[in-house]
Design a protein around this motif. Structure first.
Motif, PDB file in Angstrom:
ATOM      1  N   THR A 181      40.796  -0.502  -3.603  1.00  0.00           N
ATOM      2  CA  THR A 181      40.967  -0.888  -2.198  1.00  0.00           C
ATOM      3  C   THR A 181      41.623  -2.250  -2.014  1.00  0.00           C
ATOM      4  N   GLY A 182      41.521  -3.109  -3.032  1.00  0.00           N
ATOM      5  CA  GLY A 182      42.049  -4.460  -2.893  1.00  0.00           C
ATOM      6  C   GLY A 182      41.117  -5.408  -2.172  1.00  0.00           C
ATOM      7  N   GLU A 183      39.927  -4.943  -1.815  1.00  0.00           N
ATOM      8  CA  GLU A 183      38.945  -5.839  -1.204  1.00  0.00           C
ATOM      9  C   GLU A 183      38.380  -6.772  -2.253  1.00  0.00           C
ATOM     10  N   SER A 184      37.755  -7.845  -1.809  1.00  0.00           N
ATOM     11  CA  SER A 184      37.258  -8.852  -2.735  1.00  0.00           C
ATOM     12  C   SER A 184      35.740  -8.808  -2.829  1.00  0.00           C
ATOM     13  N   PRO A 185      35.171  -9.300  -3.936  1.00  0.00           N
ATOM     14  CA  PRO A 185      33.721  -9.422  -4.019  1.00  0.00           C
ATOM     15  C   PRO A 185      33.150 -10.270  -2.885  1.00  0.00           C
ATOM     16  N   ALA A 186      33.849 -11.312  -2.490  1.00  0.00           N
ATOM     17  CA  ALA A 186      33.348 -12.187  -1.431  1.00  0.00           C
ATOM     18  C   ALA A 186      33.207 -11.445  -0.107  1.00  0.00           C
ATOM     19  N   GLN A 187      34.087 -10.493   0.164  1.00  0.00           N
ATOM     20  CA  GLN A 187      33.944  -9.690   1.379  1.00  0.00           C
ATOM     21  C   GLN A 187      32.639  -8.911   1.356  1.00  0.00           C
ATOM     22  N   TYR A 188      32.294  -8.388   0.200  1.00  0.00           N
ATOM     23  CA  TYR A 188      31.032  -7.663   0.077  1.00  0.00           C
ATOM     24  C   TYR A 188      29.846  -8.609   0.175  1.00  0.00           C
ATOM     25  N   GLY A 189      29.998  -9.802  -0.375  1.00  0.00           N
ATOM     26  CA  GLY A 189      28.919 -10.782  -0.285  1.00  0.00           C
ATOM     27  C   GLY A 189      28.572 -11.149   1.139  1.00  0.00           C
ATOM     28  N   ARG A 190      29.541 -11.042   2.042  1.00  0.00           N
ATOM     29  CA  ARG A 190      29.277 -11.367   3.459  1.00  0.00           C
ATOM     30  C   ARG A 190      28.477 -10.281   4.156  1.00  0.00           C
ATOM     31  N   GLU A 191      28.573  -9.048   3.675  1.00  0.00           N
ATOM     32  CA  GLU A 191      27.971  -7.924   4.395  1.00  0.00           C
ATOM     33  C   GLU A 191      26.592  -7.510   3.875  1.00  0.00           C
ATOM     34  N   PHE A 192      26.281  -7.849   2.631  1.00  0.00           N
ATOM     35  CA  PHE A 192      25.033  -7.367   2.034  1.00  0.00           C
ATOM     36  C   PHE A 192      24.062  -8.516   1.773  1.00  0.00           C
ATOM     37  N   ASP A 193      22.775  -8.192   1.877  1.00  0.00           N
ATOM     38  CA  ASP A 193      21.736  -9.176   1.563  1.00  0.00           C
ATOM     39  C   ASP A 193      21.523  -9.289   0.058  1.00  0.00           C
ATOM     40  N   THR A 194      21.613  -8.169  -0.626  1.00  0.00           N
ATOM     41  CA  THR A 194      21.545  -8.156  -2.083  1.00  0.00           C
ATOM     42  C   THR A 194      22.554  -7.148  -2.604  1.00  0.00           C
ATOM     43  N   ILE A 195      23.100  -7.446  -3.784  1.00  0.00           N
ATOM     44  CA  ILE A 195      24.064  -6.565  -4.445  1.00  0.00           C
ATOM     45  C   ILE A 195      23.678  -6.454  -5.911  1.00  0.00           C
ATOM     46  N   SER A 196      23.651  -5.228  -6.408  1.00  0.00           N
ATOM     47  CA  SER A 196      23.438  -4.978  -7.829  1.00  0.00           C
ATOM     48  C   SER A 196      24.758  -4.552  -8.442  1.00  0.00           C
ATOM     49  N   ILE A 197      25.174  -5.223  -9.518  1.00  0.00           N
ATOM     50  CA  ILE A 197      26.369  -4.786 -10.241  1.00  0.00           C
ATOM     51  C   ILE A 197      26.003  -4.540 -11.700  1.00  0.00           C
ATOM     52  N   CYS A 198      26.613  -3.529 -12.284  1.00  0.00           N
ATOM     53  CA  CYS A 198      26.341  -3.172 -13.674  1.00  0.00           C
ATOM     54  C   CYS A 198      27.466  -3.669 -14.560  1.00  0.00           C
ATOM     55  N   LEU A 199      27.111  -4.311 -15.661  1.00  0.00           N
ATOM     56  CA  LEU A 199      28.086  -4.818 -16.615  1.00  0.00           C
ATOM     57  C   LEU A 199      28.354  -3.837 -17.754  1.00  0.00           C
ATOM     58  N   SER A 200      27.465  -2.872 -17.944  1.00  0.00           N
ATOM     59  CA  SER A 200      27.546  -1.990 -19.110  1.00  0.00           C
ATOM     60  C   SER A 200      28.201  -0.650 -18.796  1.00  0.00           C
ATOM     61  N   LYS A 201      28.794  -0.511 -17.620  1.00  0.00           N
ATOM     62  CA  LYS A 201      29.545   0.707 -17.305  1.00  0.00           C
ATOM     63  C   LYS A 201      31.034   0.416 -17.483  1.00  0.00           C
ATOM     64  N   GLY A 202      31.786   0.419 -16.421  1.00  0.00           N
ATOM     65  CA  GLY A 202      33.227   0.229 -16.557  1.00  0.00           C
ATOM     66  C   GLY A 202      33.632  -1.088 -17.170  1.00  0.00           C
ATOM     67  N   LEU A 203      32.795  -2.100 -17.060  1.00  0.00           N
ATOM     68  CA  LEU A 203      33.151  -3.411 -17.589  1.00  0.00           C
ATOM     69  C   LEU A 203      32.908  -3.517 -19.092  1.00  0.00           C
ATOM     70  N   GLY A 204      32.216  -2.548 -19.679  1.00  0.00           N
ATOM     71  CA  GLY A 204      32.194  -2.420 -21.119  1.00  0.00           C
ATOM     72  C   GLY A 204      31.232  -3.283 -21.891  1.00  0.00           C
ATOM     73  N   CYS A 205      30.241  -3.872 -21.230  1.00  0.00           N
ATOM     74  CA  CYS A 205      29.252  -4.676 -21.959  1.00  0.00           C
ATOM     75  C   CYS A 205      28.229  -3.771 -22.653  1.00  0.00           C
ATOM     76  N   PRO A 206      27.569  -4.282 -23.690  1.00  0.00           N
ATOM     77  CA  PRO A 206      26.570  -3.445 -24.370  1.00  0.00           C
ATOM     78  C   PRO A 206      25.334  -3.182 -23.534  1.00  0.00           C
ATOM     79  N   VAL A 207      24.975  -4.104 -22.642  1.00  0.00           N
ATOM     80  CA  VAL A 207      23.787  -3.940 -21.814  1.00  0.00           C
ATOM     81  C   VAL A 207      23.830  -4.988 -20.707  1.00  0.00           C
TER      82      VAL A 207
END
Length: 337
Positions: A181-207
């Protein structure tokens, strides 16, 4: 060559990520002095223009901590009937927070502001639970990796604001949506009280996953994390992987999406495939003909060295990721014919 498309959680750290992990400066995170964990949390909070963040072992934990922070016993959480927080987190809403759920039937798992407004419990009805949280999922796993129109998110936020109800985002694959979409993380930070993001899916971390929010909500979440046994010590090794992923593995998610669409095309003309769900990001879901059991089909794929998962009656899911290359894609095309 085994082609593993069961999930984007099957990735292994790249050599560069491993180097970053082994070079990490360490401390004791329970005592708050692991510098690499602190750096990851600060980086994530700054990225979303939110106040604080908490590094946790899993996305289930970050989601459940958010629910615990925002709700009270006897309240309810509004979410889609296919939400991960409801289907795949072991009944955690009820077990951890003593709260109920209001399950809505969204568009491929995406709710509308009208649906949310109609589902909120009246405050003066003693027969009803009290609505204390609305939770969205983006991208939507059971919806085939579809993502929200950001204008609808803002409309849902206005409904929540009018009723004084927090809004949580299960953003396990949020970056997959953002690169489309080209939207930014900061745009989401304005709309939500809490956000959960996963590092071990598309971003490829071990956990690892992060819960991001206000200092007050993260302080409460840190206490509940400890109660759940989620305090960890020299976690900087894992945090270093998260820092590397945020710096190097976001833009490349587009490659996963391109390959996922090509997989969708592979199956679109197969006689045993009744439907290929729209492929919006890195998840491909196919619906088999009623006469083709999904378990048998997945087994047949496994026998040819292609690993996928059943995803409901007559449904099979494939998920692309950074360990699935063009070479794997070409070999997969050869094997399925």
């Amino acid at each position: 060559m085994t082609i593993d498309l069961r999930s984007d959680t099957v990735t292994r750290p790249t050599k560069e990520m491993q180097q970053a992990m082994w070079a990490a400066e360490l401390g004791d995170d329970v005592m708050g002095d692991d510098p690499t964990v602190n750096a990851l949390q600060e980086k994530a909070a700054k990225l979303f223009n939110m106040e604080d963040a908490l590094f946790c072992p899993s996305g289930t934990m970050t989601n459940q901590l958010a629910i615990r922070v925002h709700t009270q016993p006897g309240s309810d959480v509004i979410c889609d009937k296919y939400s991960h927080i409801y289907l795949y987190e072991g009944g955690g809403i009820m077990l951890n927070s003593l709260s109920s759920v209001k399950l809505l039937d969204g568009n491929r798992g995406r709710l509308s502001a009208v649906q949310v407004a109609e589902a909120i419990s009246p405050e003066n009805d003693i027969h009803s639970t009290l609505t204390r949280l609305v939770s969205l999922e983006n991208t939507m796993n059971k919806g085939g990796g579809c993502y929200y129109d950001f204008e609808e998110i803002k409309a849902i936020r206005e409904v929540c604001r009018a009723h004084g109800i927090p809004l949580h985002l299960d953003g396990a694959r949020l970056f997959n949506a953002l690169v489309e979409t080209g939207e930014s993380p900061a745009q989401y930070g304005r709309e939500f009280d809490t956000i959960s993001i996963c590092l071990s899916k598309g971003l490829g971390c071990p956990v690892g996953s992060l819960l991001i929010g206000t200092k007050a909500s993260i302080n409460k979440a840190r206490r509940f994390r400890k109660v759940m046994g989620g305090g960890w010590r020299q976690a900087g090794f894992l945090a270093a992987a998260g820092i590397y992923a945020l710096d190097h593995h976001v833009a490349r998610l587009k490659e996963d999406h391109i390959r996922a669409r090509q997989i969708g095309d592979m199956f679109s003309d197969k006689p045993e495939v009744e439907e290929v769900f729209p492929v919006d990001t890195n998840i491909v879901i196919i619906r088999l003909a009623p006469s083709v059991p999904e378990t048998d089909y997945v087994q047949k794929l496994a026998e040819s060295g292609i690993r996928a998962v059943t995803f409901g009656k007559n449904l099979v899911r494939f998920v692309t990721h950074l360990d699935f290359t063009d070479e794997h894609l070409n070999e997969m095309q050869r094997r399925i014919g």
